[in-house]
Design an enzyme around this catalytic site. Structure first.
Site: not given
Length: 493
Positions: A168, A207, A244
């Site tokens: 992340q 995305d 996603e």
């Protein structure tokens, strides 16, 4: 007082998250098509001339923001932002706005693929974008926004996909990773999305969502404007969000962290449906399809046979290059009552980087159609295959019905009803299916919408006569072109 305020905040947040699962479809329409790399005015024309008449509910469009110009113009350059100016090879802001208006006018909603995780990856020297904006990605300098180095996470590479910090906060394939906890970054992302809402979009495909902390996305989503009532949305409608999140199970960053914020892409659906129709699993096991396979709850799952990424990978996932099993998988996908369905509309590719069809000046060319309406000149357009668009009509016709009358031969011949409105049969064995089966339909003669169309009361393909008990003789040869037969009440001869 604090307890009351806290409870109210939780209720409001919960209401917003539930609203973000609503795709705002017209009437009984309920299928999205991804017109991958199409130009805006071509999409507008397709909405009016094909998608609306065939009952499609919405279009996922390629990223709308200015992107880096890469040598050879590979499709993935669209996923390398330079700024949030609405100029790409698909068109400019005026053309985008016209497309959204024209599609909304005929009841086809627009969902934009948006890039909130990152900006462009490294580029030698000064990069130039599709709107002429300059940037220096290596220095994390994007004056078109503007962003500078302080707006990004420190540079690091993802080497351990089990490390949440790396997943992340490090750079996905070298793309400069934005810090979504920054007030400035949040404000620019919200401004970008709100501008698209003002132009009339119905929602967003987010995305690389798993590469952003769910709490940061929750802040961004909850700060967005309501949808624009001038485009036919009810007052206080929230944008539909589908994210996603690639989760094959046992991932450090789980799909479950995002499902309350909006729908989530169910990649296991794509992999398992490919396995089944490639013959690696007997079709009889599909009776418990959906949550019985460990998938997300139906209303939280964005489902697909393939997408623009995994259709280019090796493995179980089916694509247009295997037309018979692909059409069978698509028919099952659209007939079985699970998930929020999206179908793919591709261009031909020989390798992972193949650009969309383009001319000598590297401008995307418009799709052209033959006498049967199929695409030529490098566009595949699976959504224009009769076996696909007919199942979109099937899905509309059987909406709000459940699975009944399941039958299988103990292997890979199956059939089932959708209430008393529809019937599907599939043969993935190497021998014929020839059987009197319960179609659950009212007595009469029905057109098989896979092999033909109902035109002026006559069927151009197979037809099936259903008796007063709902039974009809079903034949699908092992060498039949499609391997599937579909009947529904709107295709009664």
């Amino acid at each position: 007082m604090f307890k009351l305020a806290f409870t109210l905040t939780l209720c409001l947040a919960g209401g917003l998250s539930l609203a973000q699962h609503n795709p705002h479809w017209w009437g009984n329409r309920n299928t999205i098509v991804h017109l991958f790399e199409w130009k805006w005015l071509d999409i507008a024309q397709e909405c009016e001339s094909f998608l609306a008449p065939r009952g499609f509910a919405g279009v996922q469009v390629s990223p709308v923001n200015e992107n880096i110009i890469s040598a050879g113009r590979p499709w993935w350059e669209r996923y390398q932002p330079i700024s949030y100016k609405l100029t790409t090879r698909s068109g400019n802001e005026e053309e985008f706005g016209e497309m959204v208006r024209r599609c909304n006018d005929v009841g086809v909603r627009i969902y934009v693929d948006v890039l909130l995780n990152h900006m462009s990856g490294d580029f030698d020297g000064v990069a130039v974008g599709t709107a002429g904006t300059q940037a220096e990605p290596r220095k994390k300098s994007f004056p078109g926004v503007p962003y500078s180095a302080q707006d990004f996470h420190p540079t690091c590479e993802i080497t351990d996909w089990n490390d949440r910090f790396q997943v992340q906060q490090c750079e996905l394939v070298g793309l400069k990773d934005l810090n979504q906890s920054s007030d400035w970054v949040r404000s620019k992302l919200i401004e970008f999305l709100d501008h698209l809402i003002e132009l009339g979009v119905a929602g967003f495909r987010v995305d690389a969502a798993k590469h952003m902390a769910s709490e940061d996305l929750e802040y961004i989503y909850s700060s967005l404007s309501n949808l624009n009532i001038a485009h036919g949305f009810p007052h206080n409608s929230r944008p539909f969000i589908f994210q996603e999140v690639i989760d094959h199970g046992h991932e450090t960053v789980s799909r479950d962290e995002y499902r309350d914020l909006g729908a989530v892409t169910e990649f296991r659906f794509s992999e398992e449906i490919g396995n089944a129709f490639r013959g690696n699993n007997a079709l009889k096991w599909l009776q418990s399809w959906g949550t019985g396979w460990g998938f997300l709850p139906s209303g939280q799952a964005l489902t697909f046979v393939d997408n623009h990424d995994n259709q280019r990978d090796a493995g179980a996932v089916l694509n247009y290059k295997s037309p018979k099993p692909y059409k069978m998988a698509t028919a099952f996908h659209l007939a079985y009552p699970y998930g929020i369905s999206r179908v793919m509309s591709s261009f031909a590719f020989d390798d992972h980087d193949t650009p969309p069809p383009q001319d000598a000046q590297e401008r995307i060319i418009s799709p052209e159609f033959d006498a049967d309406g199929a695409c030529v000149n490098g566009w595949i357009c699976e959504h224009r295959w009769r076996q696909v668009y007919a199942m979109v009509g099937f899905k509309n016709a059987v909406r709000d019905t459940e699975i009944t009358g399941w039958w299988d031969n103990g292997d890979s011949q199956i059939s089932f009803c959708r209430g008393t409105k529809g019937f599907l049969a599939l043969n993935n064995n190497l021998y014929d299916l020839s059987q009197d089966l319960n179609t659950c339909l009212p007595a009469g003669t029905y057109c098989d919408v896979i092999s033909g169309s109902l035109i002026d009361g006559s069927c151009t393909g197979k037809s099936v006569t259903v008796n007063e008990h709902g039974y009809g003789y079903i034949h699908i040869g092992s060498d039949d072109f499609d391997g599937v037969l579909a009947l529904h009440v709107d295709a009664k001869v």
